[in-house]
Design a protein around this motif. Structure first.
Motif, PDB file in Angstrom:
ATOM      1  N   ASN A  35      -7.305  22.607  36.639  1.00 33.23           N
ATOM      2  CA  ASN A  35      -7.510  23.750  35.795  1.00 33.23           C
ATOM      3  C   ASN A  35      -8.942  23.910  35.783  1.00 33.23           C
ATOM      4  OD1 ASN A  35      -4.880  24.669  35.761  1.00 33.23           O
ATOM      5  ND2 ASN A  35      -4.550  23.525  34.118  1.00 33.23           N
ATOM      6  N   LEU A  36      -9.735  22.925  35.316  1.00 34.17           N
ATOM      7  CA  LEU A  36     -11.151  23.015  34.943  1.00 34.17           C
ATOM      8  C   LEU A  36     -11.774  23.551  36.097  1.00 34.17           C
ATOM      9  CD1 LEU A  36     -11.625  19.863  32.783  1.00 34.17           C
ATOM     10  CD2 LEU A  36     -11.673  22.131  32.169  1.00 34.17           C
ATOM     11  N   TRP A  37     -11.340  22.893  37.443  1.00 31.66           N
ATOM     12  CA  TRP A  37     -12.068  23.003  38.719  1.00 31.66           C
ATOM     13  C   TRP A  37     -11.953  24.501  39.143  1.00 31.66           C
ATOM     14  CZ3 TRP A  37     -16.581  20.838  40.406  1.00 31.66           C
ATOM     15  CH2 TRP A  37     -16.693  19.530  40.238  1.00 31.66           C
ATOM     16  N   SER A  38     -10.726  25.044  38.903  1.00 30.56           N
ATOM     17  CA  SER A  38     -10.508  26.156  39.274  1.00 30.56           C
ATOM     18  C   SER A  38     -11.053  27.194  38.376  1.00 30.56           C
ATOM     19  CB  SER A  38      -8.960  26.560  39.002  1.00 30.56           C
ATOM     20  OG  SER A  38      -8.284  25.644  39.959  1.00 30.56           O
ATOM     21  N   ALA A  39     -11.091  26.937  37.218  1.00 31.89           N
ATOM     22  CA  ALA A  39     -12.054  27.917  36.042  1.00 31.89           C
ATOM     23  C   ALA A  39     -13.340  27.771  36.680  1.00 31.89           C
ATOM     24  CB  ALA A  39     -11.880  27.620  34.714  1.00 31.89           C
ATOM     25  N   TYR A  40     -14.121  26.869  36.840  1.00 28.50           N
ATOM     26  CA  TYR A  40     -15.270  26.768  37.432  1.00 28.50           C
ATOM     27  C   TYR A  40     -15.703  27.663  38.738  1.00 28.50           C
ATOM     28  CZ  TYR A  40     -19.888  24.793  38.983  1.00 28.50           C
ATOM     29  OH  TYR A  40     -21.067  24.824  39.560  1.00 28.50           O
ATOM     30  N   GLU A  41     -14.562  27.441  39.577  1.00 30.65           N
ATOM     31  CA  GLU A  41     -14.819  28.199  40.785  1.00 30.65           C
ATOM     32  C   GLU A  41     -14.684  29.632  40.492  1.00 30.65           C
ATOM     33  OE1 GLU A  41     -12.352  28.043  45.111  1.00 30.65           O
ATOM     34  OE2 GLU A  41     -10.885  28.134  43.101  1.00 30.65           O
ATOM     35  N   LYS A  42     -13.815  29.976  39.551  1.00 34.20           N
ATOM     36  CA  LYS A  42     -13.657  31.623  39.359  1.00 34.20           C
ATOM     37  C   LYS A  42     -15.153  32.086  38.789  1.00 34.20           C
ATOM     38  CE  LYS A  42     -11.119  34.776  36.603  1.00 34.20           C
ATOM     39  NZ  LYS A  42      -9.922  34.980  35.701  1.00 34.20           N
ATOM     40  N   ARG A  43     -15.524  31.269  37.954  1.00 35.71           N
ATOM     41  CA  ARG A  43     -16.876  31.689  37.366  1.00 35.71           C
ATOM     42  C   ARG A  43     -18.026  31.711  38.371  1.00 35.71           C
ATOM     43  NH1 ARG A  43     -20.451  29.199  32.750  1.00 35.71           N
ATOM     44  NH2 ARG A  43     -21.905  30.987  32.512  1.00 35.71           N
ATOM     45  N   LEU A  44     -17.889  30.654  39.419  1.00 37.07           N
ATOM     46  CA  LEU A  44     -18.980  30.519  40.243  1.00 37.07           C
ATOM     47  C   LEU A  44     -18.688  31.636  41.247  1.00 37.07           C
ATOM     48  CD1 LEU A  44     -21.222  28.815  41.461  1.00 37.07           C
ATOM     49  CD2 LEU A  44     -19.201  27.395  42.639  1.00 37.07           C
ATOM     50  N   LYS A  45     -17.667  32.280  41.666  1.00 33.28           N
ATOM     51  CA  LYS A  45     -17.446  33.179  42.398  1.00 33.28           C
ATOM     52  C   LYS A  45     -18.198  34.748  41.680  1.00 33.28           C
ATOM     53  CE  LYS A  45     -13.626  31.941  45.326  1.00 33.28           C
ATOM     54  NZ  LYS A  45     -12.204  31.970  45.679  1.00 33.28           N
ATOM     55  N   GLY A  46     -18.062  34.812  40.569  1.00 39.03           N
ATOM     56  CA  GLY A  46     -18.713  35.922  39.919  1.00 39.03           C
ATOM     57  C   GLY A  46     -20.162  35.855  39.626  1.00 39.03           C
ATOM     58  N   ALA A  47     -20.555  34.722  39.883  1.00 42.23           N
ATOM     59  CA  ALA A  47     -22.195  34.723  39.880  1.00 42.23           C
ATOM     60  C   ALA A  47     -22.949  35.550  40.685  1.00 42.23           C
ATOM     61  CB  ALA A  47     -22.463  33.124  39.745  1.00 42.23           C
ATOM     62  N   ARG A  48     -23.905  36.115  40.095  1.00 40.15           N
ATOM     63  CA  ARG A  48     -24.842  37.063  40.665  1.00 40.15           C
ATOM     64  C   ARG A  48     -25.685  36.374  41.768  1.00 40.15           C
ATOM     65  NH1 ARG A  48     -28.385  40.138  37.596  1.00 40.15           N
ATOM     66  NH2 ARG A  48     -28.556  38.192  36.102  1.00 40.15           N
ATOM     67  N   THR A  49     -25.982  36.801  42.825  1.00 43.98           N
ATOM     68  CA  THR A  49     -27.103  36.407  43.696  1.00 43.98           C
ATOM     69  C   THR A  49     -28.466  37.301  43.867  1.00 43.98           C
ATOM     70  OG1 THR A  49     -25.657  37.242  45.593  1.00 43.98           O
ATOM     71  CG2 THR A  49     -25.293  34.967  45.094  1.00 43.98           C
ATOM     72  N   TRP A  50     -28.251  38.332  43.351  1.00 42.31           N
ATOM     73  CA  TRP A  50     -29.481  39.152  43.041  1.00 42.31           C
ATOM     74  C   TRP A  50     -30.132  38.908  41.702  1.00 42.31           C
ATOM     75  CZ3 TRP A  50     -31.580  41.648  47.282  1.00 42.31           C
ATOM     76  CH2 TRP A  50     -30.710  41.824  48.333  1.00 42.31           C
ATOM     77  N   PRO A  51     -31.557  38.794  41.561  1.00 41.19           N
ATOM     78  CA  PRO A  51     -32.131  38.498  40.252  1.00 41.19           C
ATOM     79  C   PRO A  51     -32.114  39.669  39.355  1.00 41.19           C
ATOM     80  CG  PRO A  51     -33.626  38.338  42.115  1.00 41.19           C
ATOM     81  CD  PRO A  51     -32.395  38.654  42.781  1.00 41.19           C
ATOM     82  N   TYR A  52     -32.031  40.658  39.740  1.00 43.62           N
ATOM     83  CA  TYR A  52     -32.218  41.975  38.904  1.00 43.62           C
ATOM     84  C   TYR A  52     -31.179  42.127  37.715  1.00 43.62           C
ATOM     85  CZ  TYR A  52     -28.455  44.204  41.657  1.00 43.62           C
ATOM     86  OH  TYR A  52     -27.463  44.609  42.446  1.00 43.62           O
ATOM     87  N   ASN A  53     -31.607  42.954  36.487  1.00 42.32           N
ATOM     88  CA  ASN A  53     -30.643  43.027  35.571  1.00 42.32           C
ATOM     89  C   ASN A  53     -30.290  44.622  35.552  1.00 42.32           C
ATOM     90  OD1 ASN A  53     -32.807  44.122  33.961  1.00 42.32           O
ATOM     91  ND2 ASN A  53     -33.240  42.293  33.318  1.00 42.32           N
ATOM     92  N   THR A  54     -29.450  45.115  34.596  1.00 41.03           N
ATOM     93  CA  THR A  54     -29.253  46.303  34.522  1.00 41.03           C
ATOM     94  C   THR A  54     -30.377  47.150  34.154  1.00 41.03           C
ATOM     95  OG1 THR A  54     -26.937  45.695  33.719  1.00 41.03           O
ATOM     96  CG2 THR A  54     -27.402  47.926  33.365  1.00 41.03           C
ATOM     97  N   GLY A  55     -31.269  46.706  33.193  1.00 39.23           N
ATOM     98  CA  GLY A  55     -32.344  47.376  32.943  1.00 39.23           C
ATOM     99  C   GLY A  55     -33.285  47.829  34.118  1.00 39.23           C
TER     100      GLY A  55
END
Length: 163
Positions: free
Chosen positions: A115-135
């Protein structure tokens, strides 16, 4: 070099630099609008097409400036996902049968770790790979629209002053 895919703050200066370059490009477009006044005599489709191309180029300047950073972050994310995937597969393969009491405890520990590794995988998949922000994106969008807004404002100002 250790890259933390969840903390993109070390890469934001690159995004700010790309934004400044795009804004400088847009600034040049605004200067040309002020001197050429493309809408003073009515809507000129050629001028609008030129400014549309300039807007696309400004966006390209923004993203192309960050392309290498994006590539590094995407590669790091992909490698981390491979590691997580191997861990999850290994945990599935090591699950005990669960027939005896001791094996049930092992099963619970493996299930918790899974469960811990699955939660980490989900968060990792949602991580951004472009360094800009909303502003930064908001500033880019507004700056791309600024030459058209300047041209339209100039058109109405000419009509208002002229009569």
């Amino acid at each position: 070099m250790k890259i933390d895919i969840f903390d993109l703050s070390p890469f934001e200066p690159i995004a700010r630099y790309s934004l400044v370059m795009a804004l400088a490009f847009v600034g040049g477009s605004i200067i040309s609008v002020l001197f050429s006044n493309p809408l003073a005599g009515g809507v000129d489709l050629r001028a609008l097409a030129v400014y549309a191309v300039l807007a696309v180029v400004a966006v390209l300047v923004f993203f192309l400036g960050m392309r290498d950073t994006h590539r590094v972050l995407a590669k790091t994310k992909k490698e981390e996902l491979k590691t997580v995937d191997r861990k999850i597969i290994g945990l599935f393969r090591s699950l005990p049968a669960g027939e005896e009491g001791a094996q049930n405890r092992d099963f619970e520990a493996a299930a918790t770790e899974l469960n811990l590794w699955s939660a980490y995988e989900k968060r990792l998949k949602g991580a951004r790979t472009w360094p800009y922000n909303t502003g930064m994106m908001r500033a880019l969008l507004l700056s791309v629209c600024l030459p058209a807004a300047t041209s339209i404002a100039q058109h109405f100002l000419v009509k208002w002053i002229g009569g």
